[in-house]
Scaffold this motif. Sequence first.
Motif, PDB file in Angstrom:
ATOM      1  N   HIS A 123      -7.427 -20.208  12.012  1.00 34.34           N
ATOM      2  CA  HIS A 123      -7.994 -20.487  13.078  1.00 34.34           C
ATOM      3  C   HIS A 123      -9.449 -19.860  13.050  1.00 34.34           C
ATOM      4  CE1 HIS A 123      -5.212 -22.798  14.680  1.00 34.34           C
ATOM      5  NE2 HIS A 123      -3.820 -21.597  14.597  1.00 34.34           N
ATOM      6  N   SER A 140     -14.480 -23.478  19.828  1.00 31.54           N
ATOM      7  CA  SER A 140     -15.234 -24.894  18.926  1.00 31.54           C
ATOM      8  C   SER A 140     -16.355 -24.461  18.109  1.00 31.54           C
ATOM      9  CB  SER A 140     -15.574 -25.935  20.212  1.00 31.54           C
ATOM     10  OG  SER A 140     -14.514 -26.026  21.014  1.00 31.54           O
ATOM     11  N   GLY A 158     -12.698 -28.218  14.106  1.00 34.35           N
ATOM     12  CA  GLY A 158     -11.310 -28.031  13.730  1.00 34.35           C
ATOM     13  C   GLY A 158     -10.369 -26.908  13.946  1.00 34.35           C
ATOM     14  N   TYR A 180      -9.193 -25.100  16.168  1.00 32.10           N
ATOM     15  CA  TYR A 180      -8.160 -25.081  17.110  1.00 32.10           C
ATOM     16  C   TYR A 180      -7.810 -26.699  17.728  1.00 32.10           C
ATOM     17  CZ  TYR A 180      -9.174 -20.321  17.499  1.00 32.10           C
ATOM     18  OH  TYR A 180      -9.337 -19.176  17.165  1.00 32.10           O
ATOM     19  N   THR A 181      -6.605 -27.355  17.790  1.00 30.54           N
ATOM     20  CA  THR A 181      -6.317 -28.372  18.397  1.00 30.54           C
ATOM     21  C   THR A 181      -5.494 -28.198  19.692  1.00 30.54           C
ATOM     22  OG1 THR A 181      -4.365 -28.478  17.130  1.00 30.54           O
ATOM     23  CG2 THR A 181      -6.205 -29.507  16.032  1.00 30.54           C
ATOM     24  N   ALA A 182      -5.595 -29.265  20.620  1.00 22.44           N
ATOM     25  CA  ALA A 182      -4.892 -29.199  22.013  1.00 22.44           C
ATOM     26  C   ALA A 182      -3.381 -28.582  21.569  1.00 22.44           C
ATOM     27  CB  ALA A 182      -5.052 -30.192  22.572  1.00 22.44           C
ATOM     28  N   ASP A 183      -2.739 -29.174  20.758  1.00 21.15           N
ATOM     29  CA  ASP A 183      -1.277 -28.740  20.607  1.00 21.15           C
ATOM     30  C   ASP A 183      -1.015 -27.168  20.079  1.00 21.15           C
ATOM     31  OD1 ASP A 183      -2.399 -30.103  18.046  1.00 21.15           O
ATOM     32  OD2 ASP A 183      -0.588 -29.740  17.312  1.00 21.15           O
ATOM     33  N   GLN A 184      -1.871 -26.886  19.096  1.00 21.85           N
ATOM     34  CA  GLN A 184      -1.911 -25.617  18.858  1.00 21.85           C
ATOM     35  C   GLN A 184      -2.108 -24.552  19.988  1.00 21.85           C
ATOM     36  OE1 GLN A 184      -4.839 -25.747  15.670  1.00 21.85           O
ATOM     37  NE2 GLN A 184      -3.264 -25.890  14.071  1.00 21.85           N
ATOM     38  N   THR A 230     -10.656 -30.500  27.052  1.00 23.50           N
ATOM     39  CA  THR A 230      -9.266 -29.628  26.593  1.00 23.50           C
ATOM     40  C   THR A 230      -8.989 -28.629  27.816  1.00 23.50           C
ATOM     41  OG1 THR A 230      -9.875 -30.043  24.402  1.00 23.50           O
ATOM     42  CG2 THR A 230      -8.274 -28.478  25.004  1.00 23.50           C
ATOM     43  N   SER A 264      -0.451 -33.394  22.243  1.00 25.52           N
ATOM     44  CA  SER A 264      -1.651 -33.221  21.490  1.00 25.52           C
ATOM     45  C   SER A 264      -2.867 -33.947  22.368  1.00 25.52           C
ATOM     46  CB  SER A 264      -1.621 -34.187  20.267  1.00 25.52           C
ATOM     47  OG  SER A 264      -0.763 -33.495  19.432  1.00 25.52           O
ATOM     48  N   ASN A 319      -5.793 -34.053  24.678  1.00 25.01           N
ATOM     49  CA  ASN A 319      -6.825 -33.165  24.908  1.00 25.01           C
ATOM     50  C   ASN A 319      -7.866 -33.693  25.711  1.00 25.01           C
ATOM     51  OD1 ASN A 319      -8.236 -35.008  23.408  1.00 25.01           O
ATOM     52  ND2 ASN A 319      -8.987 -33.942  21.810  1.00 25.01           N
TER      53      ASN A 319
END
Length: 548
Positions: free
Chosen positions: A148, A229, A233, A235-239, A298, A446, A448
């Motif tokens: 991350h 941000s 890429g 951080y994703t919403a699911d992470q 998000t 996931s 966002n």
Amino acid sequence: MSAVMLTACGGGGSDAATPVATAPTTPTTPVDPTPAPTPPDTPAVPRGKWTTGDLHVHTYQSDDTQQISTLDQVLAKALKTFGLDWVVISDHLRLSSYDNDGHTLSAQIPFSEGMAKYQVPRIKALQAAGTYADKTIFSSFEWDMPAHDHGNVGLLTDDPMSAAALKAVSQFEYLFTNRAASLFPAADVAAWGPKAGTGYNTHAETLSAITWLKNNYPDTSYLQINHPSRNLGKYTADQLREMNDLAPDIVFSLEGMVGNQMEPDRGGYTQAANPTPANLVARTYGGVDYLVATLGGTWDALLSEGRHIWNVADSDYHFTVNGNNSSGYAPGEYSKNYLFGDIKDPKSLLAAMRKGKLFAVNGDLINALDFRVANTTASAEMGEDLTTKAGEQLTVTIRFKSPERNNYEFVVGSGIPANMKPVVDHIDLIAGDVTGREVAGTPGYSRNTNPSTRVVKRFTANDWKLDAEGYYAVTYTVTASGNQYFRLRGTNLGVDVPGEMVAGEPLPDVSISTTTVPNAAARFNAINARNYSDLWFYANPVFVKMAL
């Protein structure tokens, strides 16, 4: 950039600001506004007061401060010059080459060792001598999170900055970075066992660190996601959901109003220099991270699950200008968190942060805010839940103040204030539906976006009135129709400003680089003018729940 936003006119029906010729005085923190009358059975108003602070500040001991920020200088700027009530030092958890004053060490050492040898003893000595005795100062660290970006980690333990707490920081650095075991005392390494990772480049390794914090310091640690941000890429919403699900009392804050605002690309979001449709998600919007600035983005997606995840503003201070380079404002100079609580030490600061009665602001656009939602029997403020019934009338109250001037200087670093009075153009009351927690392994985990997010009402100077306590005040009535949240954002910009705003939504910030403005001094002043032309505040949400 629009110069009209830098006019020194009054707002909300007030008279124009009178230019001030004297140097800035140390700012004062506003007291909590008197709450509206409530029925006798309503719980008592929590004890505390409004305080200001910064959670993300660097010194010489970080490897990228350009050797101009001693610990004493940083504390003086934060706590004396700009009057913060609390400050959290967060140097990089990397190899350190310097002590507090910039003296080069004979060999690089782990930052946890530098924290224990230099930083914490100096903080304690200053406070023991009476300097900053009335302030809250804490030493944390900024961790390079595997897979991350950066996260601020605070390890308070039962006794913040004690020998036990410093040993915990050392153990974290040993376990969750690529530092060689030989850099740590052999007895500690034997007691701690094998290192927790191999490449320190996977999301699983980040989760293992969060699990360690939860297992060992569930009530006395935190991990804040910094500039989420900045790089595509990361951080994703699911992470983000996974980290919050794993430890909701530890991973509960996003640095949405990012620091490093004096960089050519606000916040160091370098995709601004190469704008493409694909990198719009890695840009700032009015100096605010895409995750928070995007209506229905998000942050709203996370709030739509009822998650208590708060937005904060930090300076990420390394230095302001040095030679041909610029980075960020001093702590308290441009970015502030206004936090309510009974704050007297690092542990009470963490407790207040978790409650989320906080608003974040850039450029001193406002310096006081009373935001609450009430029915006929109860009231809730930022970070709180209001239980009500469908069909009940809810009254939203918004009261705010702005200072007579902010810290804008026409010439960066001149010490000569431009005597600019910040003026709120409009405030958006934003609402979104709360639809319940998404389940891991399902498509919704996931998600966002929150398509239900909308601007319920946009308030301007035609709506608010000056009340007896000097607040600009407005109320608005809505009908409770389901589980939802309300939040605020405000700006000095009009709803349509070329290059800045379209229909009330902020546009991506542009780069002011050596290519566009080659002369360093002119570039610094242009960056500064850009930032002070484009001011925002964001308030944490109030949740409304339907009674069963």
